[in-house]
Design an enzyme around this catalytic site. Structure first.
Site, PDB file in Angstrom:
ATOM      1  N   LYS A 189       0.927  -1.167   0.030  1.00 24.32           N
ATOM      2  CA  LYS A 189      -0.157  -0.070   0.012  1.00 24.32           C
ATOM      3  C   LYS A 189       0.798   1.031  -0.083  1.00 24.32           C
ATOM      4  O   LYS A 189       1.578   1.319   0.825  1.00 24.32           O
ATOM      5  CB  LYS A 189      -0.874  -0.075   1.118  1.00 24.32           C
ATOM      6  N   HIS A 316     -10.195  -6.986  -4.149  1.00 24.72           N
ATOM      7  CA  HIS A 316      -9.985  -5.795  -3.043  1.00 24.72           C
ATOM      8  C   HIS A 316     -10.447  -6.375  -1.750  1.00 24.72           C
ATOM      9  O   HIS A 316     -11.559  -7.041  -1.488  1.00 24.72           O
ATOM     10  CB  HIS A 316     -10.761  -4.721  -3.685  1.00 24.72           C
TER      11      HIS A 316
END
Ligand code: GKR
Ligand code: MG
Length: 419
Positions: A189, A316
């Site tokens: 991330k 996701h």
């Protein structure tokens, strides 16, 4: 089989200080646990977001579903839409893009649909993956989902993961996660530090893990120019670059010249976003998520559309518990063209769960698909009560990564593009 009652329980569980493009995770993550009861004495489970607005909508819809048949999901979806009356929820659970009215219906409907499938599976004595067409794999691969993070929440003790800010700390985090769960793909991330710094972390990961597919996701805080620069620097290094920049047009501009596929869970989050994204060839991999694509069946429709247009599929994730992990695993197991390891936040939140231990595990980075009837998970009532009490006392009712970051650093600003 008719629905006779619905129990809705908001819960909160501990979450580490994970950094992202809009701030940092608060000490508590929120979810809502839904139990659907039927006149045949069979109950089913669903899990969804816990933010105030979404919880209110889920609660508002529940009474309208009493008496509905668990097989009549068309009727149920209609009732959800009627109760919501064209509302466009503004909760941005997933840092997702443009919100739509149909998306709000999908987000609320999804939880109930999963619970109905759980009921139907339990009644038939078959796992949910069978109701979705049958599992094409025995285990679903997930990726090690790395985050830049602080050692602990400000004022608190360091957590079990420690700080991860420098490239070598990101590598150490990957090593710990892979050591524990055996993941064979890695996602970082990003969108936290200047892109050069994140490129450095990816290069360090490549060196430490020469054979693991790597992904970087800055949640669309780069301009198209920055995105292209990073894409060129990471040519041959990334499996895909996820949401480098904002919007279908921005993504299309980058995709036209980037050497690797672009993935999204931000610019295509509703069926109505698909035509333009396909027309512009803006994304090459779509991250499905049944929580906002309207449940497991509609996610399979999405998979078919992706197949038709040659778009790859991944999955996701947001901070979640075991009911969602079970649903994600059944969906991925029954989706032949889900050809990339799925995302999951579960390693970050595993210490607290509402499901009884044992049904779900990570083996070589993959979750064996539960074969017990329904989702294959059972509620741990004591844990549910404990997490419900957390919700009542934790003081968080809405995810607010930016607000929390500002409470630590008052100069923090949300910017897009930031770089
Ligand atoms: O948990 O901070 C986070 C993530 O950034 C999450 O909110 C995103 O929705 O994981 C997600 C993503 O892939 O964009
Ligand atoms: Mg993403």
């Amino acid at each position: 089989m008719k629905i006779t009652g619905i129990t809705i329980t908001p819960v909160a569980f501990r979450d580490p200080p994970l950094l992202n493009s809009v701030g940092v995770h608060q000490p508590w993550a929120l979810r809502t646990i839904v139990e659907v009861h039927t006149d045949e004495g069979i109950s089913g489970l669903g899990e969804t977001y816990g933010d105030r607005g979404h919880l209110a909508r889920t609660r508002a819809v529940a009474p309208a579903l009493i008496g509905a048949d668990v097989h009549d999901t068309n009727l149920v979806r209609r009732r959800v839409a009627e109760v919501l009356g064209g509302e466009r929820g503004t909760d941005r659970h997933a840092l997702t893009g443009q919100l739509t009215t149909s998306g709000t219906v999908d987000r609320v409907f999804s939880t109930f649909e999963v619970a109905f499938l759980d009921v139907r599976g339990r009644a038939l004595g078959r796992p949910v993956s069978d109701l979705l067409g049958g599992a094409v794999r025995d285990a679903v691969p997930y990726s090690a989902y790395l985050f830049y993070k602080w050692a602990g929440h400000p004022g608190g003790e360091p957590d079990e993961w420690g700080a991860a800010l420098a490239p070598e700390e990101i590598v150490a985090q990957a090593e710990a996660m892979i050591e524990r769960d055996g993941f064979r793909s890695i996602k970082l991330k990003g969108g936290v530090f200047p892109p050069e710094q994140e490129v450095e972390a990816i290069r360090a990961l490549r060196e430490a893990f020469p054979d693991h597919p790597l992904r970087l996701d800055p949640n669309a805080v780069w301009s198209p120019e920055t995105s292209l620069r990073v894409a060129e620097e990471l040519d041959g290094v990334l499996e895909y670059l996820e949401d480098p920049t904002q919007g279908v047009d921005g993504m299309a501009e980058v995709a036209a010249r980037a050497p690797m596929p672009l993935a999204t869970n931000m610019c295509v989050i509703d069926f109505e976003h698909l035509p333009r994204a396909v027309e512009r060839n803006a994304v090459q991999v779509l991250l499905a998520d049944h929580h906002y694509w309207g449940g497991l069946e509609r996610s399979r429709h999405l998979a078919t559309i992706c197949d038709t247009f040659g778009i790859g599929l991944s999955m996701h994730s947001n901070s979640h518990l075991g009911i969602s992990l079970a649903a994600m695993t059944h969906l991925a197991a029954a989706t032949p063209n889900l050809d990339h390891a799925c995302d999951t936040h579960h390693p970050w939140n595993r210490r607290d769960d509402v499901v009884q231990p044992g049904a779900l595990s990570f083996v070589d980075g993959a979750v064996p698909v539960p074969t017990a009837p329904g989702l294959g998970v059972e509620l741990d009532r004591d844990a549910l009560a404990r997490l419900a009490e957390n919700y009542r006392t934790c003081g968080v009712a809405q995810r607010d990564d930016t607000g929390y970051m500002r409470s630590v650093d008052p100069t923090y600003e949300r910017k897009n593009p930031r770089w």
